[in-house]
Write a protein that holds these residues in place. Structure first.
Motif, PDB file in Angstrom:
ATOM      1  N   LEU A 164       9.411   1.557  -8.602  1.00  0.00           N
ATOM      2  CA  LEU A 164       8.134   1.782  -9.273  1.00  0.00           C
ATOM      3  C   LEU A 164       7.969   3.232  -9.703  1.00  0.00           C
ATOM      4  CD1 LEU A 164       5.549   0.400 -10.173  1.00  0.00           C
ATOM      5  CD2 LEU A 164       4.532   0.940  -7.953  1.00  0.00           C
ATOM      6  N   VAL A 165       8.544   4.170  -8.967  1.00  0.00           N
ATOM      7  CA  VAL A 165       8.513   5.579  -9.384  1.00  0.00           C
ATOM      8  C   VAL A 165       9.167   5.725 -10.749  1.00  0.00           C
ATOM      9  CG1 VAL A 165       9.482   7.857  -8.927  1.00  0.00           C
ATOM     10  CG2 VAL A 165       8.387   6.597  -7.090  1.00  0.00           C
ATOM     11  N   ARG A 166      10.324   5.133 -10.912  1.00  0.00           N
ATOM     12  CA  ARG A 166      11.033   5.233 -12.190  1.00  0.00           C
ATOM     13  C   ARG A 166      10.280   4.521 -13.311  1.00  0.00           C
ATOM     14  NH1 ARG A 166      16.412   6.721 -12.402  1.00  0.00           N
ATOM     15  NH2 ARG A 166      17.167   7.622 -10.450  1.00  0.00           N
ATOM     16  N   ALA A 167       9.702   3.357 -13.005  1.00  0.00           N
ATOM     17  CA  ALA A 167       8.948   2.634 -14.029  1.00  0.00           C
ATOM     18  C   ALA A 167       7.705   3.418 -14.449  1.00  0.00           C
ATOM     19  CB  ALA A 167       8.550   1.258 -13.497  1.00  0.00           C
ATOM     20  N   THR A 168       7.017   4.019 -13.471  1.00  0.00           N
ATOM     21  CA  THR A 168       5.822   4.816 -13.784  1.00  0.00           C
ATOM     22  C   THR A 168       6.190   6.025 -14.624  1.00  0.00           C
ATOM     23  OG1 THR A 168       4.813   4.120 -11.697  1.00  0.00           O
ATOM     24  CG2 THR A 168       3.890   6.065 -12.773  1.00  0.00           C
ATOM     25  N   ARG A 169       7.223   6.722 -14.241  1.00  0.00           N
ATOM     26  CA  ARG A 169       7.657   7.904 -14.998  1.00  0.00           C
ATOM     27  C   ARG A 169       8.032   7.531 -16.427  1.00  0.00           C
ATOM     28  NH1 ARG A 169      12.761   9.638 -16.250  1.00  0.00           N
ATOM     29  NH2 ARG A 169      13.073  11.898 -16.583  1.00  0.00           N
ATOM     30  N   SER A 170       8.807   6.460 -16.592  1.00  0.00           N
ATOM     31  CA  SER A 170       9.253   6.053 -17.923  1.00  0.00           C
ATOM     32  C   SER A 170       8.078   5.642 -18.806  1.00  0.00           C
ATOM     33  CB  SER A 170      10.249   4.898 -17.801  1.00  0.00           C
ATOM     34  OG  SER A 170      10.640   4.424 -19.067  1.00  0.00           O
ATOM     35  N   GLY A 209       5.564   9.279  -9.579  1.00  0.00           N
ATOM     36  CA  GLY A 209       5.941   9.020 -10.974  1.00  0.00           C
ATOM     37  C   GLY A 209       5.151   9.872 -11.938  1.00  0.00           C
ATOM     38  N   LEU A 210       3.862  10.060 -11.661  1.00  0.00           N
ATOM     39  CA  LEU A 210       3.031  10.923 -12.496  1.00  0.00           C
ATOM     40  C   LEU A 210       3.507  12.373 -12.426  1.00  0.00           C
ATOM     41  CD1 LEU A 210       0.518  11.282 -14.276  1.00  0.00           C
ATOM     42  CD2 LEU A 210      -0.841  11.465 -12.186  1.00  0.00           C
ATOM     43  N   TYR A 211       3.843  12.815 -11.226  1.00  0.00           N
ATOM     44  CA  TYR A 211       4.339  14.181 -11.058  1.00  0.00           C
ATOM     45  C   TYR A 211       5.651  14.380 -11.812  1.00  0.00           C
ATOM     46  CZ  TYR A 211       6.205  18.334  -8.727  1.00  0.00           C
ATOM     47  OH  TYR A 211       6.742  19.566  -8.462  1.00  0.00           O
ATOM     48  N   ALA A 212       6.545  13.396 -11.729  1.00  0.00           N
ATOM     49  CA  ALA A 212       7.826  13.506 -12.423  1.00  0.00           C
ATOM     50  C   ALA A 212       7.639  13.541 -13.934  1.00  0.00           C
ATOM     51  CB  ALA A 212       8.739  12.341 -12.027  1.00  0.00           C
ATOM     52  N   ALA A 213       6.679  12.745 -14.447  1.00  0.00           N
ATOM     53  CA  ALA A 213       6.438  12.737 -15.892  1.00  0.00           C
ATOM     54  C   ALA A 213       5.864  14.078 -16.362  1.00  0.00           C
ATOM     55  CB  ALA A 213       5.495  11.591 -16.248  1.00  0.00           C
ATOM     56  N   ARG A 214       4.973  14.647 -15.561  1.00  0.00           N
ATOM     57  CA  ARG A 214       4.401  15.954 -15.926  1.00  0.00           C
ATOM     58  C   ARG A 214       5.449  17.054 -15.884  1.00  0.00           C
ATOM     59  NH1 ARG A 214      -0.793  17.785 -12.919  1.00  0.00           N
ATOM     60  NH2 ARG A 214      -0.507  19.429 -14.483  1.00  0.00           N
ATOM     61  N   ARG A 215       6.414  16.949 -14.976  1.00  0.00           N
ATOM     62  CA  ARG A 215       7.468  17.963 -14.825  1.00  0.00           C
ATOM     63  C   ARG A 215       8.759  17.516 -15.477  1.00  0.00           C
ATOM     64  NH1 ARG A 215       4.716  22.479 -13.198  1.00  0.00           N
ATOM     65  NH2 ARG A 215       3.144  21.879 -11.644  1.00  0.00           N
ATOM     66  N   ALA A 218       0.839  -1.209   0.000  1.00  0.00           N
ATOM     67  CA  ALA A 218       0.000   0.000   0.000  1.00  0.00           C
ATOM     68  C   ALA A 218       0.868   1.251   0.000  1.00  0.00           C
ATOM     69  CB  ALA A 218      -0.921  -0.007   1.217  1.00  0.00           C
ATOM     70  N   PHE A 219       1.917   1.235   0.797  1.00  0.00           N
ATOM     71  CA  PHE A 219       2.845   2.367   0.801  1.00  0.00           C
ATOM     72  C   PHE A 219       3.502   2.539  -0.566  1.00  0.00           C
ATOM     73  CE2 PHE A 219       7.428   3.352   1.196  1.00  0.00           C
ATOM     74  CZ  PHE A 219       7.319   4.722   1.445  1.00  0.00           C
ATOM     75  N   MET A 220       3.903   1.430  -1.177  1.00  0.00           N
ATOM     76  CA  MET A 220       4.553   1.477  -2.479  1.00  0.00           C
ATOM     77  C   MET A 220       3.640   2.101  -3.537  1.00  0.00           C
ATOM     78  SD  MET A 220       5.824  -1.773  -4.788  1.00  0.00           S
ATOM     79  CE  MET A 220       4.129  -2.311  -5.091  1.00  0.00           C
ATOM     80  N   LEU A 221       2.399   1.650  -3.592  1.00  0.00           N
ATOM     81  CA  LEU A 221       1.488   2.118  -4.633  1.00  0.00           C
ATOM     82  C   LEU A 221       1.057   3.568  -4.405  1.00  0.00           C
ATOM     83  CD1 LEU A 221      -0.743  -1.067  -5.025  1.00  0.00           C
ATOM     84  CD2 LEU A 221       1.078  -0.283  -6.559  1.00  0.00           C
ATOM     85  N   THR A 222       0.725   3.909  -3.163  1.00  0.00           N
ATOM     86  CA  THR A 222       0.241   5.266  -2.894  1.00  0.00           C
ATOM     87  C   THR A 222       1.345   6.315  -3.015  1.00  0.00           C
ATOM     88  OG1 THR A 222       0.600   4.899  -0.514  1.00  0.00           O
ATOM     89  CG2 THR A 222      -1.605   4.488  -1.387  1.00  0.00           C
ATOM     90  N   ALA A 223       2.585   5.920  -2.855  1.00  0.00           N
ATOM     91  CA  ALA A 223       3.685   6.874  -2.984  1.00  0.00           C
ATOM     92  C   ALA A 223       4.260   6.895  -4.396  1.00  0.00           C
ATOM     93  CB  ALA A 223       4.792   6.541  -1.980  1.00  0.00           C
TER      94      ALA A 223
END
Length: 314
Positions: A196-202, A117-123, A107-112
């Motif tokens: 997962l942050v990096r995978a989501t951003r990519s 990752g979405l924020y990093a992709a937008r910026r 839960a911590f992994m997904l919610t964070a």
């Protein structure tokens, strides 16, 4: 869809069979004699030989595997040599610690990870993107057990907010049990969150470069709609793939973190079984963890067909 599920189910069963063979063979070739461990250093060679005969350790390994697999299919994983208790009962007694710990870390992994990752992709290529990548790099660089020790030093030793280890038990109430698992869940999920942050951003960046996203923006579609309807869903396949793998790694990683925080879960159980050369318990716990990981991957395969209907007909 039925043919797709049937193919995935066949692969699931074949994988479980290969995993069971691998577990049985690897455990059997480990150094050490369970008979000598049980009778102790003062036991005679004759007593050890009789014990091996009683345990069936002197029979061909193929025969031992066939008997073990037949019992496992009926839910009988044997009896622990160390505790003289059925292995299945021991595993069930430790699940109330390991399962909530894994779920809290997930839960911590997904919610964070997903929002970051979405924020990093937008910026992309702006300050927010660089900060998000810096945070994720730190999370990747810090091992889970080291993060656990640092959390104990800060929140238990210095601040005194939580206990440094142990488990209060669910009989003490919901909050005491959750409170005991907060630090280990954070430490367990830290590395997986960073990945997962990096995978989501990519994945999001790849979709944001597609022509249909540019067309939607040119038509005046709002940014939130572009991200939610046109981008996020089409980027979910790689994200789900990585998240599914990480859920299995969380279950396996709990073994180390349970030792760091002195939690009475499956991790401490299997480490004690390895030390005592308790073959039935080692095999049972390893089979349970491996089966859980394979089951998670099977669920991810089914989720592919839901997210992208084209996969069902490949």
């Amino acid at each position: 869809m039925r043919r797709y599920i049937a193919r995935r189910a066949a692969a699931f069963v074949a994988t479980l069979f290969l995993v069971s063979v691998l577990i049985f063979v690897v455990v059997r070739v480990l150094p050490g004699d369970p008979a000598l461990v049980i009778i102790g250093a003062e036991g005679s060679p004759e007593a050890a030989a009789r014990l091996r005969e009683a345990l069936g350790l002197n029979r061909p390994i193929a025969v031992q595997y066939g008997e073990w697999l037949g019992r496992a299919l009926r839910g009988d994983l044997g009896v622990s040599l160390q505790y003289d208790v059925p292995v299945g009962r021991l595993i069930l007694s430790r699940l109330p610690v390991t399962i909530p710990l894994t779920l809290m870390a997930a839960a911590f992994m997904l919610t964070a990870a997903l929002p970051l990752g979405l924020y990093a992709a937008r910026r992309h290529r702006r300050t927010g993107d660089y900060l998000a990548m810096l945070v994720s790099q730190i999370g990747i660089a810090v091992p889970g057990f080291w993060a656990g020790l640092l959390l104990i030093l800060l929140f238990s030793v210095r601040l005194g907010w939580v206990e440094s280890g142990g488990f209060a038990g669910w009989s003490s109430g919901l909050w005491p049990g959750v409170r005991s698992l907060l630090l280990p869940a954070f430490a367990l999920g830290l590395f997986q969150t960073a990945v997962l942050v990096r995978a989501t951003r990519s994945s999001l960046l790849d979709v944001l470069r597609e022509d249909y996203v540019r067309t939607a923006r040119a038509k005046g579609v709002g940014e939130l709609s572009v991200l939610g309807k046109h981008t996020l869903r089409n980027a979910m396949i790689p994200i789900v793939t990585v998240a599914g793998l990480q859920l299995g790694q969380l279950m396996a990683g709990a073994i180390i973190l349970e030792s760091v925080f002195a939690l009475p879960g499956i991790g401490r159980l299997v480490l004690g079984a390895i030390t005592a050369r308790d073959l039935p318990l080692v095999q049972g716990v390893t089979l349970f963890v491996a089966s859980t990981i394979v089951l998670i991957n099977f669920a991810v395969d089914l989720l592919y067909g839901v997210l992208d209907p084209r996969i069902r007909y490949d």
